[in-house]
Write an enzyme that holds these catalytic residues in place. Structure first.
Site, PDB file in Angstrom:
ATOM      1  N   LYS A  30     -37.840  44.885  63.842  1.00 13.44           N
ATOM      2  CA  LYS A  30     -37.062  44.235  64.586  1.00 13.44           C
ATOM      3  C   LYS A  30     -36.181  45.805  65.399  1.00 13.44           C
ATOM      4  O   LYS A  30     -35.345  45.694  64.097  1.00 13.44           O
ATOM      5  CB  LYS A  30     -37.212  42.517  65.840  1.00 13.44           C
ATOM      6  CG  LYS A  30     -35.922  42.284  65.068  1.00 13.44           C
ATOM      7  CD  LYS A  30     -34.214  43.679  65.225  1.00 13.44           C
ATOM      8  CE  LYS A  30     -33.245  42.465  64.658  1.00 13.44           C
ATOM      9  NZ  LYS A  30     -32.105  43.370  64.959  1.00 13.44           N
ATOM     10  N   ASP A 156     -32.843  35.714  64.106  1.00 12.49           N
ATOM     11  CA  ASP A 156     -33.204  36.216  64.160  1.00 12.49           C
ATOM     12  C   ASP A 156     -34.925  35.297  64.216  1.00 12.49           C
ATOM     13  O   ASP A 156     -36.163  35.845  64.329  1.00 12.49           O
ATOM     14  CB  ASP A 156     -33.469  37.059  63.498  1.00 12.49           C
ATOM     15  CG  ASP A 156     -32.327  37.965  63.855  1.00 12.49           C
ATOM     16  OD1 ASP A 156     -31.901  38.486  65.238  1.00 12.49           O
ATOM     17  OD2 ASP A 156     -32.150  38.931  62.609  1.00 12.49           O
TER      18      ASP A 156
END
Length: 316
Positions: A30, A156
């Site tokens: 990401k 996350d």
């Protein structure tokens, strides 16, 4: 030759002991298009507001069932933990505990995402383990349930379970999916240094920040499919700490800008910096320019779809 860790209650399965069903999960990296830190919370975490999206640089997790109540993790990478310190291992243990599973699992991690890079590689591996075990053991867990499990493993992980593009609030676990940004190239460069996320957050003085990125502007650019608007709205308040403490990161960012990247930003707490390029003709110039002094450089595309299914579905 693969490195492997075998949980204390078992050894490796012998060929023919069980009929193996293999499950494969992709674990993409990401990047943060926007990262703002609002305040430090009473629980010690920081209240954040982020826009995260995934890129086509990914680890690959292979899972298959083993006889016995054990977890086995292996990898071709010789520099990552393969025991309880690994988030994918922790994810498997959590699923077994919460779902009452007494079966064993072998997981092989093909590691491609740089470690400790601000790209959520470990978190994405954990998310892949959650999704893969849900499929392997036919647990029927919804995506939201998997995201809840993920929140226990790291801030996350819930986003990595969901994939796509999302606003993340709270400490990162409160997610709101949004449309994908316009397609483009992403050049990632990681200097050969380690940055402590806890140190960066510890040094940040959120209340004293003179400028903050605009979530409103970023969302408007995404919804208008405005590539120029996305580049203009990029922002990460953690740069105020990392760029000052690590000149290597500043050097990469300056270099990307000089080489003509349309937008440049540090991802997470660093040290990886990414540059966006709308035209393929720019990619080679930026990539080759960075390779002159930075070994770990990648040219990939944005991912424009979710990992775990349609936005409106609870099913993983």
């Amino acid at each position: 030759m693969y490195n492997s860790y075998i949980s204390a209650d078992g050894g490796c399965a012998k060929s023919g002991e069980v009929e193996m069903t293999k499950i494969f999960e992709k674990a993409p990296a990401k990047i943060n298009l926007l990262l703002d830190v609002l305040r430090k919370r009473e629980d010690g975490y920081h209240e954040v507001e982020m826009v995260m999206t995934m890129v086509d640089l990914a680890d690959r997790l292979e899972l298959e069932e083993l006889p016995g109540d054990r977890i086995v993790l292996s990898s071709q990478a010789g520099f990552i933990p393969l025991d309880e310190k690994n988030l994918a291992f922790q994810a498997a243990r959590l699923v077994k505990e919460r779902c009452g599973v007494s079966r064993g699992v072998y997981m092989h991690l093909d590691k491609r995402i740089p470690v400790a890079a601000g790209l959520a590689g470990g978190s994405s591996d954990a998310a892949a383990a959650l999704r893969g075990l849900n499929r392997l053991w036919q647990l029927g867990l919804t995506r939201r349930e998997l995201e809840t499990f993920g929140a226990e493993l790291g801030s996350d992980v819930p986003f990595c379970v969901r994939g796509g593009t999302a606003i993340a609030r709270g400490r990162g676990e409160a997610l709101e999916s949004v449309p994908a940004p316009p397609p483009c190239w992403v050049i990632l460069a990681k200097p050969p240094i380690a940055v402590s996320t806890s140190d960066v957050y510890g040094k940040l003085r959120a209340a004293e920040l003179a400028e903050r990125p605009s979530l409103k502007n970023m969302l408007q650019a995404i919804r208008d499919s405005s590539y120029a608007g996305v580049c203009e709205a990029l922002g990460n308040v953690l740069e105020t700490v990392t760029l000052a403490d690590y000149p290597e990161v500043r050097q990469i960012k300056d270099c990307m800008e000089k080489l003509g990247a349309d937008g440049v930003l540090m991802s997470g707490s660093g040290p990886t910096v990414f540059g966006l390029a709308g035209r393929e003709t720019k990619v080679a110039r930026i990539y080759n320019g960075l390779r002159g002094f930075c070994k770990e450089v990648y040219a990939v595309r944005l991912l424009t779809s979710e990992i775990a299914g349609d936005e409106g579905s609870d099913r993983a």
